[in-house]
Enzyme design. Structure first.
Site, PDB file in Angstrom:
ATOM      1  N   HIS A   1       0.824  -1.210   0.000  1.00 14.52           N
ATOM      2  CA  HIS A   1       0.000   0.000   0.000  1.00 14.52           C
ATOM      3  C   HIS A   1       0.853   1.252   0.000  1.00 14.52           C
ATOM      4  O   HIS A   1       1.956   1.278   0.555  1.00 14.52           O
ATOM      5  CB  HIS A   1      -0.952  -0.024   1.199  1.00 14.52           C
ATOM      6  CG  HIS A   1      -2.008  -1.065   1.049  1.00 14.52           C
ATOM      7  ND1 HIS A   1      -3.064  -0.898   0.188  1.00 14.52           N
ATOM      8  CD2 HIS A   1      -2.138  -2.287   1.614  1.00 14.52           C
ATOM      9  CE1 HIS A   1      -3.817  -1.993   0.233  1.00 14.52           C
ATOM     10  NE2 HIS A   1      -3.282  -2.842   1.085  1.00 14.52           N
TER      11      HIS A   1
ATOM     12  N   CYS B   1       1.425 -29.163 -17.167  1.00 14.75           N
ATOM     13  CA  CYS B   1       2.666 -29.220 -16.397  1.00 14.75           C
ATOM     14  C   CYS B   1       2.604 -30.121 -15.176  1.00 14.75           C
ATOM     15  O   CYS B   1       3.651 -30.503 -14.639  1.00 14.75           O
ATOM     16  CB  CYS B   1       3.085 -27.833 -15.946  1.00 14.75           C
ATOM     17  SG  CYS B   1       1.990 -27.125 -14.713  1.00 14.75           S
TER      18      CYS B   1
END
Lengths: 141, 482, 426
Positions: B50, B445
């Site tokens: 932030h 994968c």
């Protein structure tokens, strides 16, 4: 058949009118119409086949009713190849009732690469007169 | 085992504290119940650093948000996790909200947050063409950033370990007793019956959702932590660049609202919701999905559910006062780092220094090591290398030429590195390399990652788990089947 | 079938095919047949054949090879045919990028990171499965939720099982096939659940995968919640209304440890995006001409990457055409541009290719939006053909012969398929 119904094709349990007389239901697999076929049998004899839209449907119903047969595909253990399983198939169809036993038998086998496509993996499996063959080459990895 | 300090909890707070501790000549351990660090709340948060202006004046959260914000560049420099200052926009849709923007801006300026400016509609259209035309004004804060929070955990922990801190993973704390020299901590490894004993002179409670239960074990608590769930939704990579900055609506008292977040790797994420939940409720919901997409569309009308590739939920650890519970407890030697909800990720580096100050005040001697190594080796990211770098990497080790994850372009070499550096599970690989995060969600994968875990850890394929415990992925064939 | 590794990678090929499944293999043959000298197929798996290697069941090849084959048998035939045409096949290799000048960046264990130039490129990367995230099934995210295709790979190639008791969401063929496959490996399949009011797969699979094994098919029902912290514990299913909204009041829990999701395929068009190709919004694959050329010169596409097929035989057919187009392009043989647009009309969702010529025969593939039996296919008002049945799950093919278009001088023909009364005039 004008309405295209595509539910799972099963009707209620085959209706037995009396011991010698019953109606069996089948979903035809000949084409996407999926006709609901009915085979009426009395005293062991087929008396009527209903529901088909073509000759293939009638032939299918008769076969499914008297001697349903299936091609069986599964995999067999194999050592030394790219994969640890080899895909196999019955070279022709076998009685539907034998499918599970054929698989059980095949799942006990262990092969060694290399194997060639079409190679017989189990001859005359369970006395069906049908060989089980390899679906692919599996060279040594 | 005897330690000077035991940190209970291996989330971003515990890992940041561990890394700070590792600067000093002392024996420290992090006790974490999952099989890897960061797999609790920390992996599931929004990944936002932030800007420093949102936190209310005179609050600990507000002060530490800004202090923490300023520490992330140095950390990322040393520890090579993904971090980028993308800036954020807080959007106003009407006059009342414009007034709120001004309040927040002034609050930030008083705190010393630089670069805050108000953007009108023309500037917004130019800079962020995909945002709603109903936004009348936005407050831009260049100091906001995005980070991969799990990566930060891994690297903080790795740095701590490289500098001598122990990691006691898969250990659940069952009881703590005060002893002559400090504390006796009973931990249970995995699902074993008999507890092991860890002795420590000082304890830091960074146990997230369970910080209250941990503190109550030595009667150092007297606070309650509740869980507030947030659902997040990840969108297809074709939307990379759709929005360049983190976009906020005007904040409400309980929540920062539904945001549009361009994550570090570019994938757009929307959320989070904010609903009270049980401490083990991580379910995403139809209502949450509806709320998130409605909120996201308010800010960027072109966002659609059709682009969703994955969703997840996280649980914020919320104290009764909504504030951090940070500092000494009523029990000597037991320091609290609890109630760590937003902006705790941002504040983490600053929280760690506050904790060390509290430990020092409680009697822990902090003598700096002269061989402290602040850096960890940068992990290889094949997809980000130049052609020349890729070629020389591959020449060194052809494992980097074999692609394991095609959606995110992750090579076998990187997956092996991840396992080398601590990945034990499919999620561990996923969070270190991104393999499995792409649009096919592991369809291609997963098998390759399973094979590599099997090979490098010497475990059967059927022992590979998604994230430890009972999360097995495949099982052995059945004898005699069908 | 392991193909021999090319000893060297040439810096330039006439045609490079991306993808070594049935589409890519056929495209390579087509390219050689049209005179391309050096043709390379690049595939990411350790062996070519694509998804067919895990499709161990029969049902392939009736049209293309004249006999019914299993997936691996079809794959082997296709691979042999491709190798017999002197095509190089590079396995365990991945195309990282294709630039607009047709320079490819390839990474492979055998040759590291390499750049190749291509006279023409054929995109044949196939499709991927839609995952749980695409439909946002609410709930937890335990291990045990996977696509049907991934479960198929675990079982047929990996020799392991996905779980002990499975629920299958989606009645497309992949889901049905896996229902049978799991039963024959001793896994309990509690049921197949389908959102739509009708099954999506072939009747043959309904009979031979579900009826044969007494696996119930629940139509108009979907999964509304997944439960489980680490591993799936149960799923909640609920019936849906005409607007596909679940009626949670009639929801019930189904204990299971595995949820297979079989909810459709999407063309894998990552490279198409990178190349800036124009995509068809209905198919989400690249827009192609009648020689399967995309909107970028010299870049062709075929197979599932263009539109999702049901019959691999049509994939091979379409792909040979694409290969021939690529070979012709690479050897400098100009192809006359298409001059007729086929506009999808009533009940037709799309046509591939969407444009054709008046001077050659074309096979046009299309899909309908609803089942109709019997019906009539209309090609503008220049040609019509009665059909016994059509349904969304089965691609319709139309051979358009030049004589149909004799006397047609317009630019666009609307293709529509409308029901007709039984026994009425065609």
């Amino acid at each position: 058949m004008s309405e295209e119904r595509r539910d799972d094709g099963r009707e209620a349990a085959d209706a037995r009118v009396d011991v010698d007389h019953h109606v069996s239901h089948y979903l035809c697999i000949g084409c996407p119409l999926g006709c609901r076929l009915e085979v009426e049998e009395e005293a062991g004899e087929i008396v009527e086949i209903r529901g088909q839209s073509c000759k293939k449907g009638e032939v299918f119903a008769r076969q499914e009713h008297t001697d349903p047969r299936r091609v069986v595909t599964t995999t067999v253990a194999i050592d030394g190849g790219l994969w640890s399983r080899l895909p196999v198939k019955t070279a022709g169809d076998v009685p539907k009732g034998a499918v599970v036993d054929v698989c059980r038998l095949l799942h006990e086998l262990r092969l060694e690469a290399p194997v060639t496509i079409g190679q017989v993996v189990a001859a005359d499996v369970l006395g069906t007169g049908v060989d089980v063959v390899a679906s692919r080459d599996m060279p040594r990895a | 085992m005897r330690y000077d300090v035991a940190v209970i909890g291996g989330g971003v707070i515990g890992c940041a504290i561990a890394r700070e501790l590792s600067r000093y000549r002392l024996r420290a351990v992090v006790i974490e119940r999952e099989c890897e660090v960061g797999l609790g709340t920390s992996k599931a948060n929004s990944g936002i650093i932030h800007a420093g202006h949102h936190g209310a004046e005179g609050t600990l959260k507000g002060e530490l948000e800004w202090r923490g914000n300023q520490m992330w560049d140095a950390l990322a420099d040393d520890l090579h996790f993904g971090f980028r200052r993308v800036g954020d926009l807080t959007c106003a849709f009407d006059e009342d909200q414009r007034a709120t923007l001004r309040q927040i801006m002034e609050q930030g300026q008083r705190r010393g947050v630089p670069g805050l400016e108000l953007w009108g509609p023309e500037r917004l259209r130019r800079e962020e063409p995909h945002l709603s035309h109903d936004i009348v004004e936005a407050l831009y804060a260049p100091t906001a950033g995005v980070v991969n929070p799990y990566e930060a955990c891994f690297m903080l922990a790795e740095s701590a370990v490289r500098n001598g801190v122990d990691l006691a993973l898969e250990r659940t704390v069952r009881g703590i007793r005060r002893s002559e020299k400090g504390f006796d901590i009973d931990v249970v490894f995995g699902d074993a019956a008999a507890p092991e004993l860890i002795k420590a002179r000082f304890v830091v409670d960074a146990a997230g959702l369970h910080a209250d239960a941990i503190a109550d074990m030595v009667d150092a608590g007297g606070f309650r932590i509740r869980a507030r769930k947030g659902e997040e939704y990840l969108l297809d990579k074709r939307l990379v660049g759709y929005v360049k900055r983190i976009v906020f609506p005007c904040p409400t008292p309980t929540s920062k609202g539904i945001l549009v977040i361009p994550t570090y790797d570019g994938t757009l994420m929307v959320g989070p919701t904010a609903t009270w939940a049980e401490k083990d409720d991580l379910a995403t919901t139809a209502a949450g999905s509806a709320e998130v997409f409605a909120g996201a569309r308010k800010l960027a009308p072109g966002i659609s559910e059709k682009d969703c590739i994955a969703e997840f939920a996280g649980l914020r650890a919320v104290s009764d006062t909504e504030e951090f519970i940070l500092g000494p407890s009523r029990v000597a030697g037991f320091v609290l780092a609890a109630g760590m909800q937003s902006p705790a990720l941002t504040a983490a580096p600053a929280v760690a220094t506050v904790v060390l100050d509290a430990l020092r005040d409680d009697g822990l001697e902090l003598v700096a090591k002269d061989d402290f190594e602040p850096k960890v080796p940068a992990p290889v990211r094949f997809a980000e290398l130049s052609h020349a770098e890729q070629r020389s990497l591959v020449a060194r080790d052809p494992a980097y030429a074999r692609l394991v994850c095609r959606c995110e372009i992750v090579t076998e070499g990187e997956v092996r590195d991840a396992i080398e550096r601590g990945a034990r599970t499919l999620d561990g690989i996923k969070f270190r390399t991104r393999a499995g995060m792409g649009r096919c969600q592991g369809g291609f994968c997963t098998w390759g990652c399973m094979e590599l875990l099997h090979e490098r850890l010497g475990i059967p394929m059927t022992a590979v788990t998604k994230r430890g415990g009972d999360s097995w992925v495949a099982m052995e064939r059945l004898e005699g089947a069908p | 079938m392991i193909t021999p590794r090319p000893a060297h990678l040439q810096p330039r090929y006439d045609v490079v095919v991306v993808g070594g499944g049935p589409a890519g293999l056929a495209a390579a043959v087509g390219a050689r047949e049209s005179g391309a000298e050096r043709v390379l197929v690049i595939d990411r798996e350790p062996e070519a054949g694509g998804i067919l290697q895990q499709c161990i069941h029969p049902g392939f090849g009736l049209h293309h090879f004249g006999e019914e084959l299993t997936g691996p048998e079809y794959a082997q035939r296709a691979i042999v045919q491709t190798l017999e045409h002197d095509v190089d096949v590079l396995s365990s290799a991945y195309v990282l990028d294709v630039a607009t000048d047709r320079r490819l960046k390839v990474t492979s264990r055998d040759h590291g990171v390499a750049f190749l130039d291509a006279g023409a490129v054929v995109l044949a990367m196939g499709a991927r499965e839609r995952t749980r995230g695409a439909i946002r099934i609410p709930g937890d995210r335990p291990a045990g939720v996977m696509t049907a295709g991934f479960a198929q790979k675990l079982v047929n190639l990996g020799g392991v099982l996905p779980g002990r008791r499975a629920v299958i969401l989606g009645s497309g063929d992949i889901g049905l096939i896996m229902a049978r496959r799991l039963v024959l490996e001793g896994v309990e399949v509690e049921g197949v659940y389908e959102l739509m009011p009708h099954a999506n797969g072939l009747n043959r699979n309904i009979v031979q995968c579900l009826h044969d094994y007494d696996i119930p098919l629940h139509l108009s029902t979907t999964v509304v919640h997944v439960h489980g912290g680490e591993r799936v514990q149960k799923v909640t299913v609920a019936p849906v209304d005409d607007a596909y909204r679940p009626d949670l009041g009639r929801a019930r829990d189904v204990p299971c440890d595995t949820l297979l999701v079989s909810i459709g395929l999407i063309p894998d068009n990552e490279l198409a995006h990178r190349l800036g190709l124009r995509l068809d919004p209905v198919t989400t694959g690249p827009v192609v001409t009648s020689t399967m050329e995309t909107t970028r010169d010299g870049v062709f596409a075929c197979g599932n990457v263009v539109h999702i097929h049901d019959l691999v035989d049509y994939v091979s057919q379409e792909s040979m055409l694409a290969g021939r187009g690529a070979g012709a392009y690479a050897t400098g043989t100009p192809t006359p541009p298409d001059n007729v647009r086929l506009t999808p009309g009533e009940n037709v969702r799309y046509c591939v290719p969407p444009t054709i010529t008046t001077d050659r025969e074309h096979t046009v593939y299309m899909r309908v939006s609803k089942p109709m039996a019997p019906c009539t296919l209309h090609l503008g008002d220049v040609y019509q053909r009665p059909l016994r049945y059509v349904f969304p799950g089965e691609m319709v093919t139309l051979k358009v012969r030049p004589r149909f278009l004799e006397g047609f001088h317009g630019g666009s023909l609307t293709v529509s398929i409308v029901p007709r009364e039984e026994g009425g005039s065609a």
